[in-house]
Design a protein around this motif. Structure first.
Motif, PDB file in Angstrom:
ATOM      1  N   ASP A  23       0.782  -1.243   0.000  1.00 53.14           N
ATOM      2  CA  ASP A  23       0.000   0.000   0.000  1.00 53.14           C
ATOM      3  C   ASP A  23       0.816   1.297   0.000  1.00 53.14           C
ATOM      4  OD1 ASP A  23      -2.294  -1.426  -0.200  1.00 53.14           O
ATOM      5  OD2 ASP A  23      -3.102  -0.886   1.760  1.00 53.14           O
ATOM      6  N   GLY A  25       0.842   4.691  -0.986  1.00 51.67           N
ATOM      7  CA  GLY A  25      -0.178   5.598  -1.491  1.00 51.67           C
ATOM      8  C   GLY A  25       0.211   7.057  -1.478  1.00 51.67           C
ATOM      9  N   LEU A  42      -1.466  -4.231  -3.154  1.00 48.47           N
ATOM     10  CA  LEU A  42      -2.377  -3.105  -2.987  1.00 48.47           C
ATOM     11  C   LEU A  42      -3.705  -3.652  -2.464  1.00 48.47           C
ATOM     12  CD1 LEU A  42      -1.667  -1.307  -6.396  1.00 48.47           C
ATOM     13  CD2 LEU A  42      -0.470  -1.028  -4.213  1.00 48.47           C
ATOM     14  N   HIS A  49      -3.755   4.486  -0.868  1.00 46.26           N
ATOM     15  CA  HIS A  49      -3.148   3.162  -0.779  1.00 46.26           C
ATOM     16  C   HIS A  49      -2.332   2.783  -2.014  1.00 46.26           C
ATOM     17  CE1 HIS A  49      -5.105   1.748   2.986  1.00 46.26           C
ATOM     18  NE2 HIS A  49      -5.851   2.799   2.695  1.00 46.26           N
ATOM     19  N   TRP A  50      -2.393   3.597  -3.045  1.00 47.89           N
ATOM     20  CA  TRP A  50      -1.532   3.377  -4.201  1.00 47.89           C
ATOM     21  C   TRP A  50      -1.485   4.670  -5.013  1.00 47.89           C
ATOM     22  CZ3 TRP A  50      -2.220   3.586  -9.560  1.00 47.89           C
ATOM     23  CH2 TRP A  50      -3.520   3.923  -9.972  1.00 47.89           C
ATOM     24  N   GLY A  69      -3.555  -7.145  -6.433  1.00 50.81           N
ATOM     25  CA  GLY A  69      -4.637  -6.434  -5.774  1.00 50.81           C
ATOM     26  C   GLY A  69      -5.973  -7.008  -6.185  1.00 50.81           C
ATOM     27  N   VAL A  73      -8.675  -2.685  -8.037  1.00 49.34           N
ATOM     28  CA  VAL A  73      -7.354  -2.117  -8.315  1.00 49.34           C
ATOM     29  C   VAL A  73      -7.014  -2.281  -9.790  1.00 49.34           C
ATOM     30  CG1 VAL A  73      -4.879  -2.357  -7.873  1.00 49.34           C
ATOM     31  CG2 VAL A  73      -6.493  -2.399  -5.963  1.00 49.34           C
TER      32      VAL A  73
END
Length: 212
Positions: A23, A25, A42, A49-50, A69, A73
């Protein structure tokens, strides 16, 4: 295995000369000087978070590093090759063994769509739920990364989450939305919760490391 807490929700794990990023972010400073990066996890699609900047930088420094993810995602990070993971999946990125839990983000408000989210258990000891209170059922958690600050979070719910997981140790994460006083208050509540089952609180600040 050694864990480094970065700003907000980003974590870096290092084991046997290899690393794993979780993560990275928009609230997180560039993560650099990694050794043997084997994967990027992720937990969900929200920008804290990304970010494309993080993924581009990490892939440039570590060509071919895979990204994992949930399906949300994949849609959000359309310019990147993301492998889908679902709750119940397991993944081996030697020397890391990962198991995924949950499935959905905690509800922020009825007007805001609920997105995909996975919690991740690493090497049967570190658990991070992403933006959820998904409990890794029938798992003994050595170290829990527990969110303490978010639009969807009430500290009493975070305390109940710690009480249900019963980790040996817990530290606070997902905290960049809080002032210093709020972080201290949240940490004190998590410390109380983990101590009810004989565990202990680990006070980690960005850049701090701890053995897992």
């Amino acid at each position: 295995m050694r864990l480094t807490k970065h700003e907000h929700a980003a974590l870096v794990l290092v084991e046997s000369g290899h690393s794993l990023v979780i993560d990275p972010g928009s609230f997180t400073s560039p993560i650099e000087d990694l050794v043997g990066l084997v994967g990027i996890i992720l937990t969900h699609e929200h920008a804290d978070h990304w970010s494309a900047e993080h993924l581009t930088r990490l892939q440039k420094a570590h060509p071919g590093v895979p990204i994992y993810g949930p399906e949300g995602v994949v849609r959000a990070a359309g310019g990147f090759d993301v492998t889908v993971v679902h709750p119940g999946d397991t993944l081996d990125l030697d020397p890391f063994h990962l198991e995924f839990f949950g499935g959905t983000h905690a509800v922020i408000h009825e007007s805001i769509p609920v997105v995909d989210n996975v919690g991740v258990l690493v090497n049967d000891t570190l658990y991070y739920p992403g933006d959820s209170y998904a409990v890794p059922k029938h798992k003994k958690v050595g170290l829990l990364a527990a969110p303490i600050g978010a639009p969807w979070l009430k500290i009493g719910d975070a305390m109940d989450f710690v009480l249900e997981v019963k980790p040996e140790r817990v530290f606070a994460t997902h905290d960049m939305t809080l002032a210093t006083a709020g972080k201290q208050m949240g940490a004190a509540r998590l410390a109380w919760a983990v101590e009810q089952n004989g565990g202990s609180f680990v006070d980690l600040q960005p850049g701090d490391t701890v053995d897992v």
